[in-house]
Motif scaffolding. Structure first.
Motif, PDB file in Angstrom:
ATOM      1  N   PHE A 249       0.824  -1.201   0.000  1.00  0.00           N
ATOM      2  CA  PHE A 249       0.000   0.000   0.000  1.00  0.00           C
ATOM      3  C   PHE A 249       0.864   1.260   0.000  1.00  0.00           C
ATOM      4  CE2 PHE A 249      -2.683  -3.306   1.716  1.00  0.00           C
ATOM      5  CZ  PHE A 249      -3.937  -3.054   1.169  1.00  0.00           C
ATOM      6  N   GLN A 250       0.267   2.371  -0.459  1.00  0.00           N
ATOM      7  CA  GLN A 250       0.998   3.635  -0.563  1.00  0.00           C
ATOM      8  C   GLN A 250       1.645   4.048   0.755  1.00  0.00           C
ATOM      9  OE1 GLN A 250      -0.869   6.979  -2.478  1.00  0.00           O
ATOM     10  NE2 GLN A 250      -2.027   5.685  -3.868  1.00  0.00           N
ATOM     11  N   ASN A 251       0.907   3.894   1.857  1.00  0.00           N
ATOM     12  CA  ASN A 251       1.402   4.394   3.145  1.00  0.00           C
ATOM     13  C   ASN A 251       1.987   3.293   4.034  1.00  0.00           C
ATOM     14  OD1 ASN A 251      -0.876   3.005   3.807  1.00  0.00           O
ATOM     15  ND2 ASN A 251      -1.943   4.709   4.813  1.00  0.00           N
ATOM     16  N   GLY A 252       2.162   2.121   3.483  1.00  0.00           N
ATOM     17  CA  GLY A 252       2.674   1.002   4.284  1.00  0.00           C
ATOM     18  C   GLY A 252       1.566   0.208   4.952  1.00  0.00           C
ATOM     19  N   ALA A 253       0.497   0.916   5.383  1.00  0.00           N
ATOM     20  CA  ALA A 253      -0.699   0.287   5.977  1.00  0.00           C
ATOM     21  C   ALA A 253      -0.362  -0.661   7.125  1.00  0.00           C
ATOM     22  CB  ALA A 253      -1.516  -0.440   4.903  1.00  0.00           C
ATOM     23  N   LEU A 254       0.570  -0.259   7.972  1.00  0.00           N
ATOM     24  CA  LEU A 254       0.907  -1.068   9.140  1.00  0.00           C
ATOM     25  C   LEU A 254      -0.135  -0.882  10.227  1.00  0.00           C
ATOM     26  CD1 LEU A 254       4.716  -0.191   9.337  1.00  0.00           C
ATOM     27  CD2 LEU A 254       3.696  -2.238   8.315  1.00  0.00           C
ATOM     28  N   PHE A 255      -0.291  -1.891  11.069  1.00  0.00           N
ATOM     29  CA  PHE A 255      -1.184  -1.780  12.223  1.00  0.00           C
ATOM     30  C   PHE A 255      -0.498  -0.920  13.280  1.00  0.00           C
ATOM     31  CE2 PHE A 255      -2.300  -6.116  10.549  1.00  0.00           C
ATOM     32  CZ  PHE A 255      -3.560  -5.770  10.082  1.00  0.00           C
ATOM     33  N   ASP A 256      -1.096   0.216  13.621  1.00  0.00           N
ATOM     34  CA  ASP A 256      -0.457   1.178  14.524  1.00  0.00           C
ATOM     35  C   ASP A 256      -0.154   0.612  15.901  1.00  0.00           C
ATOM     36  OD1 ASP A 256      -0.571   3.096  12.561  1.00  0.00           O
ATOM     37  OD2 ASP A 256      -2.434   3.991  13.279  1.00  0.00           O
ATOM     38  N   SER A 257      -1.022  -0.300  16.363  1.00  0.00           N
ATOM     39  CA  SER A 257      -0.889  -0.796  17.737  1.00  0.00           C
ATOM     40  C   SER A 257       0.051  -1.997  17.855  1.00  0.00           C
ATOM     41  CB  SER A 257      -2.260  -1.173  18.293  1.00  0.00           C
ATOM     42  OG  SER A 257      -2.841  -2.191  17.491  1.00  0.00           O
ATOM     43  N   LEU A 258       0.610  -2.441  16.726  1.00  0.00           N
ATOM     44  CA  LEU A 258       1.504  -3.591  16.733  1.00  0.00           C
ATOM     45  C   LEU A 258       2.929  -3.149  16.422  1.00  0.00           C
ATOM     46  CD1 LEU A 258      -0.555  -6.281  14.746  1.00  0.00           C
ATOM     47  CD2 LEU A 258      -0.568  -5.810  17.215  1.00  0.00           C
ATOM     48  N   THR A 259       3.899  -3.841  16.997  1.00  0.00           N
ATOM     49  CA  THR A 259       5.296  -3.573  16.675  1.00  0.00           C
ATOM     50  C   THR A 259       5.599  -4.028  15.250  1.00  0.00           C
ATOM     51  OG1 THR A 259       6.049  -5.736  17.438  1.00  0.00           O
ATOM     52  CG2 THR A 259       5.977  -3.943  19.072  1.00  0.00           C
ATOM     53  N   VAL A 260       6.764  -3.655  14.770  1.00  0.00           N
ATOM     54  CA  VAL A 260       7.192  -4.114  13.449  1.00  0.00           C
ATOM     55  C   VAL A 260       7.182  -5.636  13.390  1.00  0.00           C
ATOM     56  CG1 VAL A 260       9.183  -4.254  11.895  1.00  0.00           C
ATOM     57  CG2 VAL A 260       8.568  -2.069  12.944  1.00  0.00           C
ATOM     58  N   GLN A 261       7.725  -6.261  14.405  1.00  0.00           N
ATOM     59  CA  GLN A 261       7.751  -7.728  14.437  1.00  0.00           C
ATOM     60  C   GLN A 261       6.343  -8.303  14.399  1.00  0.00           C
ATOM     61  OE1 GLN A 261      10.492  -9.742  17.184  1.00  0.00           O
ATOM     62  NE2 GLN A 261       8.777 -10.989  17.924  1.00  0.00           N
ATOM     63  N   GLU A 262       5.436  -7.743  15.173  1.00  0.00           N
ATOM     64  CA  GLU A 262       4.060  -8.241  15.208  1.00  0.00           C
ATOM     65  C   GLU A 262       3.345  -8.002  13.879  1.00  0.00           C
ATOM     66  OE1 GLU A 262       3.187  -7.633  20.014  1.00  0.00           O
ATOM     67  OE2 GLU A 262       2.874  -5.971  18.592  1.00  0.00           O
ATOM     68  N   ASN A 263       3.624  -6.871  13.235  1.00  0.00           N
ATOM     69  CA  ASN A 263       3.042  -6.594  11.920  1.00  0.00           C
ATOM     70  C   ASN A 263       3.469  -7.640  10.902  1.00  0.00           C
ATOM     71  OD1 ASN A 263       1.405  -4.023  11.082  1.00  0.00           O
ATOM     72  ND2 ASN A 263       2.716  -3.331  12.772  1.00  0.00           N
ATOM     73  N   LEU A 264       4.758  -7.949  10.883  1.00  0.00           N
ATOM     74  CA  LEU A 264       5.261  -8.917   9.910  1.00  0.00           C
ATOM     75  C   LEU A 264       4.819 -10.340  10.240  1.00  0.00           C
ATOM     76  CD1 LEU A 264       6.929  -6.450   9.035  1.00  0.00           C
ATOM     77  CD2 LEU A 264       8.876  -7.995   8.713  1.00  0.00           C
ATOM     78  N   ALA A 265       4.700 -10.619  11.533  1.00  0.00           N
ATOM     79  CA  ALA A 265       4.311 -11.973  11.950  1.00  0.00           C
ATOM     80  C   ALA A 265       2.837 -12.268  11.675  1.00  0.00           C
ATOM     81  CB  ALA A 265       4.595 -12.149  13.444  1.00  0.00           C
ATOM     82  N   TYR A 266       2.031 -11.224  11.636  1.00  0.00           N
ATOM     83  CA  TYR A 266       0.575 -11.401  11.558  1.00  0.00           C
ATOM     84  C   TYR A 266       0.129 -12.315  10.404  1.00  0.00           C
ATOM     85  CZ  TYR A 266      -4.385 -10.272  11.288  1.00  0.00           C
ATOM     86  OH  TYR A 266      -5.753 -10.362  11.244  1.00  0.00           O
ATOM     87  N   PRO A 267       0.565 -12.112   9.161  1.00  0.00           N
ATOM     88  CA  PRO A 267       0.108 -13.007   8.085  1.00  0.00           C
ATOM     89  C   PRO A 267       0.504 -14.461   8.317  1.00  0.00           C
ATOM     90  CG  PRO A 267       1.176 -11.061   7.184  1.00  0.00           C
ATOM     91  CD  PRO A 267       1.455 -11.063   8.653  1.00  0.00           C
ATOM     92  N   LEU A 268       1.693 -14.669   8.866  1.00  0.00           N
ATOM     93  CA  LEU A 268       2.162 -16.030   9.115  1.00  0.00           C
ATOM     94  C   LEU A 268       1.338 -16.705  10.210  1.00  0.00           C
ATOM     95  CD1 LEU A 268       6.010 -15.338   9.033  1.00  0.00           C
ATOM     96  CD2 LEU A 268       4.606 -16.323   7.210  1.00  0.00           C
ATOM     97  N   GLN A 269       0.975 -15.936  11.238  1.00  0.00           N
ATOM     98  CA  GLN A 269       0.148 -16.489  12.315  1.00  0.00           C
ATOM     99  C   GLN A 269      -1.249 -16.836  11.820  1.00  0.00           C
ATOM    100  OE1 GLN A 269       0.604 -13.137  14.909  1.00  0.00           O
ATOM    101  NE2 GLN A 269       2.292 -14.040  16.085  1.00  0.00           N
ATOM    102  N   GLU A 270      -1.767 -16.019  10.902  1.00  0.00           N
ATOM    103  CA  GLU A 270      -3.132 -16.210  10.393  1.00  0.00           C
ATOM    104  C   GLU A 270      -3.234 -17.331   9.368  1.00  0.00           C
ATOM    105  OE1 GLU A 270      -6.241 -14.422  11.026  1.00  0.00           O
ATOM    106  OE2 GLU A 270      -5.038 -14.157  12.841  1.00  0.00           O
TER     107      GLU A 270
END
Length: 254
Positions: free
Chosen positions: A93-114
């Motif tokens: 996405f244009q703005n990165g679209a990261l989850f604000d309440s999650l750390t970088v590690q948690e953002n990257l881990a999220y798809p793998l966990q799901e």
């Protein structure tokens, strides 16, 4: 650029139509994407470049036409059916679209966990590998608001590719970045290109597209006006193509 695209089609868009109210955005759009290539997509502001990407992954639904992926028309898939598709088509996405309440590690881990059965240690290993790839090693515990704009975009790129998708859709990835961060992001994409990624690179940043893409498509009046190699686009005498190459196209795409 590095790897040579094959003749194997990974995506085919056929006769795509999309209107918003009385505004016709896509008007019988057709193109193909081949394995191992990055297709640069140019067009004036508001001409539907992002709509194409959003339609491919089902965030928008076409009025008519087909999006063929893995031998299936996915253009009318339900949300449930699209879940699997979206693990195979990454979206930057244009703005990165990261989850604000999650750390970088948690953002990257999220798809793998799901979407995988990976253990926590396997996930952490994958996250660290991605962070190393995008030159953000050690940023695991930072939150998005602690990152620069360039780091947010690179983290968004890492999250989009962590599932090793078959296609990556880049929506204006360099927008808003200064020249140094633009080049850093492009260098990250080049690293991916050496691994044989396939992608669509939507941008107004024509020099960046020329640096990254194998072919260029120009969107005009809801259709692909021309699609050709970067070299042929640069040499084209077509006035519309020339206006893009010179960066002189009016913002309304006319």
């Amino acid at each position: 650029m590095s790897s040579t695209p094959s003749l194997e089609k990974v995506l085919e868009v056929r006769g795509l139509h999309k209107t918003f109210g009385t505004k016709v955005v896509l008007n019988g759009l057709n193109f193909e994407l081949f394995k191992g290539e990055i297709l640069g997509l140019f067009g004036g502001s508001g001409t539907g470049k992002s709509v194409i990407l959003r339609t491919i992954v089902g965030l928008e639904h076409a009025d008519e036409g087909q999006v063929i992926f893995e031998g299936q028309d996915i253009s009318h898939f339900s949300e449930r059916e699209l879940v699997n598709v979206r693990t195979k088509i990454g979206y930057v996405f244009q703005n990165g679209a990261l989850f604000d309440s999650l750390t970088v590690q948690e953002n990257l881990a999220y798809p793998l966990q799901e979407h995988t059965q990976f253990s926590e240690s396997q996930i952490l290993q994958k996250v660290n590998s991605m962070l190393s790839l995008i030159d953000m090693k050690g940023s695991n515990l930072l939150f998005p608001n602690e990152l620069s704009g360039g780091m947010q975009k690179r983290a968004g790129l890492a999250r989009a590719i962590i599932m090793e998708p078959k296609i990556i859709l880049f929506d204006e990835p360099t927008a808003g970045l200064d020249p140094v961060n633009t080049q850093r992001l492009l260098d990250n994409i080049k690293k991916l290109k050496k691994t044989g990624i396939t992608g669509i690179f939507v941008t107004h940043d024509i020099p960046s597209a020329f640096e990254i893409a194998d072919r260029i498509a120009i969107l005009y009046n809801g259709k692909i006006h021309v699609i050709d190699s970067v070299d042929q686009i640069k040499k084209s005498k077509d006035p519309l193509v020339q206006s893009f190459v010179k960066g002189a196209l009016n913002s309304d795409g006319k």
